[in-house]
Design a protein around this motif. Sequence first.
Motif, short mmCIF file in Angstrom:
data_model
loop_
_atom_site.label_atom_id
_atom_site.label_comp_id
_atom_site.label_asym_id
_atom_site.label_seq_id
_atom_site.Cartn_x
_atom_site.Cartn_y
_atom_site.Cartn_z
N MET A 91 -32.55 -4.61 42.81
CA MET A 91 -31.25 -4.42 43.78
C MET A 91 -30.86 -5.71 44.05
O MET A 91 -31.58 -6.66 44.21
CB MET A 91 -31.79 -3.71 45.10
CG MET A 91 -30.74 -3.47 45.93
SD MET A 91 -30.10 -1.74 46.43
CE MET A 91 -30.95 -0.58 45.48
N THR A 92 -29.55 -5.93 44.46
CA THR A 92 -29.02 -7.11 44.66
C THR A 92 -29.37 -7.59 46.19
O THR A 92 -29.49 -6.62 46.92
CB THR A 92 -27.44 -7.28 44.35
OG1 THR A 92 -26.79 -5.95 44.99
CG2 THR A 92 -27.20 -7.34 42.91
N TYR A 133 -48.10 -1.81 50.76
CA TYR A 133 -46.86 -1.58 51.29
C TYR A 133 -45.94 -1.40 50.33
O TYR A 133 -45.89 -2.23 49.64
CB TYR A 133 -46.56 -2.46 52.69
CG TYR A 133 -47.39 -2.47 53.81
CD1 TYR A 133 -47.44 -1.34 54.24
CD2 TYR A 133 -47.79 -3.75 54.26
CE1 TYR A 133 -48.38 -1.23 55.58
CE2 TYR A 133 -48.41 -3.64 55.50
CZ TYR A 133 -48.72 -2.52 56.02
OH TYR A 133 -49.49 -2.41 57.30
N SER A 134 -45.16 -0.34 50.42
CA SER A 134 -44.32 -0.14 49.28
C SER A 134 -43.07 -0.98 49.46
O SER A 134 -41.97 -0.24 49.59
CB SER A 134 -44.19 1.29 49.00
OG SER A 134 -43.63 1.95 50.21
N LEU A 135 -42.90 -2.20 49.91
CA LEU A 135 -41.79 -2.79 50.09
C LEU A 135 -41.50 -3.98 49.28
O LEU A 135 -42.58 -4.67 48.60
CB LEU A 135 -41.76 -3.40 51.60
CG LEU A 135 -41.59 -2.51 52.90
CD1 LEU A 135 -41.74 -3.21 54.07
CD2 LEU A 135 -40.58 -1.34 52.74
N SER A 136 -40.39 -4.49 49.11
CA SER A 136 -40.15 -5.59 48.07
C SER A 136 -40.90 -6.75 48.72
O SER A 136 -40.83 -7.00 50.01
CB SER A 136 -38.79 -5.73 47.79
OG SER A 136 -37.88 -6.28 49.04
N SER A 142 -38.42 -8.30 51.33
CA SER A 142 -38.61 -7.51 52.72
C SER A 142 -39.75 -7.98 53.49
O SER A 142 -39.61 -7.96 54.67
CB SER A 142 -38.34 -6.15 52.31
OG SER A 142 -38.28 -5.36 53.61
N LEU A 199 -39.47 -11.23 55.04
CA LEU A 199 -38.33 -11.31 56.15
C LEU A 199 -39.15 -10.70 57.41
O LEU A 199 -39.15 -11.11 58.54
CB LEU A 199 -37.19 -10.55 55.93
CG LEU A 199 -36.03 -11.24 55.16
CD1 LEU A 199 -34.97 -10.29 54.46
CD2 LEU A 199 -35.54 -12.12 56.18
N LEU A 200 -39.93 -9.44 57.16
CA LEU A 200 -40.63 -8.97 58.24
C LEU A 200 -41.69 -9.96 58.93
O LEU A 200 -41.87 -10.03 60.21
CB LEU A 200 -41.51 -7.78 57.69
CG LEU A 200 -40.55 -6.39 57.53
CD1 LEU A 200 -41.43 -5.38 56.96
CD2 LEU A 200 -39.84 -6.05 58.92
#
Lengths: 487, 211
Positions: free
Chosen positions: A1-2, A34-37, A40, A43-44
């Motif tokens: 994803m861009t 965690y299923s985040l990029s 992301s 950033l968190l």
Amino acid sequence: MTNPIIYPEPIEQAIASLENWLQSIGEQNILRHYSLSPRSLALLLLQKDPTIWQTLKQDDKQQQEVEVLLTVAENQLQYPVDLAIAESREKHARNLAGITIQTTQPAANSTQEILHRLSVNPITGFPILMVILYFGVYKFVGEFGAGELVDRIEGFFEGQINPIVNQIVAQILPWQPLQDLIGNDYGIITLGIRYATAIVLPVVATYFLMFSLLEDSGYLPRMSLMLDRLFKSIGLSGRAVIPMVLGLGCDTMATMVTRTLETKRERLIATFLLSLAVPCAAQWGVILGLLAQKPAALMVWGGLIVAIFLFVGYLSAKFFPGTSGAFYLEIPPLRLPKLGNILTKTWIRMKWYFWEILPLFIWASVLIWLGKLTGLFDLIIRGIEPFAVAIGMPPDTAPIFLYGFFRRDYGAAGLFDIQQQGGLTGNQLVVAAVVLTLFLPCIAQLQIMIKEQGLKTTAIMVAFIVPFAFLIGYCVNLFLNVLGVTL
Amino acid sequence: MNCHQCQKNCYSIKQKHSWWTRLTKKYRKEPLLAIDGNIALVGTPNVGKSVLFNRLTGNYVTVSNYPGTTVEVSRGIAKIKDYQIRVIDTPGMYSLVPISEEEQVSRDLLLEESLDMVIHVVDAKNLGRMLPLTFQLMEAGLTVILAINMIDEAEQLGLKVEPDALKIELGIPVVVMSAALNRGVRELKQTILQLLSFQPEPDSANVEMVR
């Protein structure tokens, strides 16, 4: 994803180095489940997300590395990183909205605007609230639901069903105790089912109908806005209005909704107030029905409960230090409620409530029957009697306090029963109503409290509530007697 | 809320009632559901996620006109054509960094559940304020559909949304709808199937951008 957003350079650098670092440690990375990029996650981390940070704390080394990266970015920016991130996002969002939304001539919608102003301004909003309370609550739920409907259904039960049940039971069951289990004074059908369908159901149904209407119109948030200041003074933000109003329907539901409150402290105070001083629909509906003929008694009860609510709220706000959350609440538009939605919602809630209480009421009947059979019931009642007498009640009201242990509304329904059979004086009614209102929450609410607040907190609350309820009852009785007031 | 917990364990409840349903002979054993996809509805409070959930799944969760009606996760199955898609309704959230407990519930779901897609439901009247969450969902690497809801109310206020422009700017599918009026729900269903690649994309130029 861009990437939808490019952040200011120092933040992008920090993201890049965090991403690199996350990749370099590979399997050791404790955040990898965690299923985040990675972007992301980075950033968190930069926004100091509490959960992610907590996870990171499991590993000192990893935490230190992140802190170093964070400090570097913050020094370069000379500005809090989380604010900078939020700002970039908002700026980009505004730009996008600017390109993709066109404002044509706004349709005149002034009636909505006027209604909004009227409901939010305390000068006009408070009378509006009073009118809604008078017609919606007093007239519709109190007089129609708890008066008219209850009388009819109750009369039908007493006149048609109970005698038949008693007769059939007497003929097919040879043993007196077995007859008592189904019929007679404390039977499953003649007491349990009768309380549930004839006394509690009409009250709850009318209340849920009225409440659904208010909910869908968008009035509730406006009421919160208006009452915000009052609630601030007892340490809650205006947001807490909705759980409290919901509590007037069912405290169990409301205790769950306290989750929308921001701070732990607010949730604690709200949960406590819900279990102490907010009667549920079945309970106040029945009490309203009982006291409707004696307006003075109704005023004393209502005024006292409101006063206790405010006073205890104020004290607990002092007792639990901290600040109440800032009040921000989306104010949805005022809408004409859709009849279909209201009826569905009322129906679903009624159904849920009914199936929730019916088994409990039946169990209560069975327990009372067992208690009577073994003599335990009489023993407990004899234990309660002195307390009942101390607060000025006739001894035969002791069972209703026992019912109150099972459920608030069950106790209220019992009170209703006694009143119909012969009666209590106005003073006694008020005292009993006050004690029952303050009394223990029902079993379902207790369960939710334990789930949300933990066993210890709940136990402390209960340990306070029971003696407090009786103490207030005692004081009210004493006060009325000393002043020589008869209601 | 209690009354809706059945969504979580509808099977056990079915079993509980089965003696009765069997008595009335309406009971037929349903084949085990094969789930073709897992999607979540997310968004700020009071944008109509639950209305959309009801529309997609035919289940009922309580819908009201104030923020915070949903405080727990509900699950249901949407049947789109021959596909069974699990739909998850979440409490409202303002950003990926949660402040209140209801937001925490939604965020945890995004962190821990394996989702094929999220539908970000926004209020057309306040699009500008809601897009930051869209960005965060995209950054998280999730497949996102932007569902611009309550378009009827925005139109009443004289706001005209151009979904195509937004689609190009964001690079994700955008659907304009009014769930309460059942407007745009069919388009949303189609988009869901396209993204799960059960259906060929009509405009193949978009595929690169979208996936």
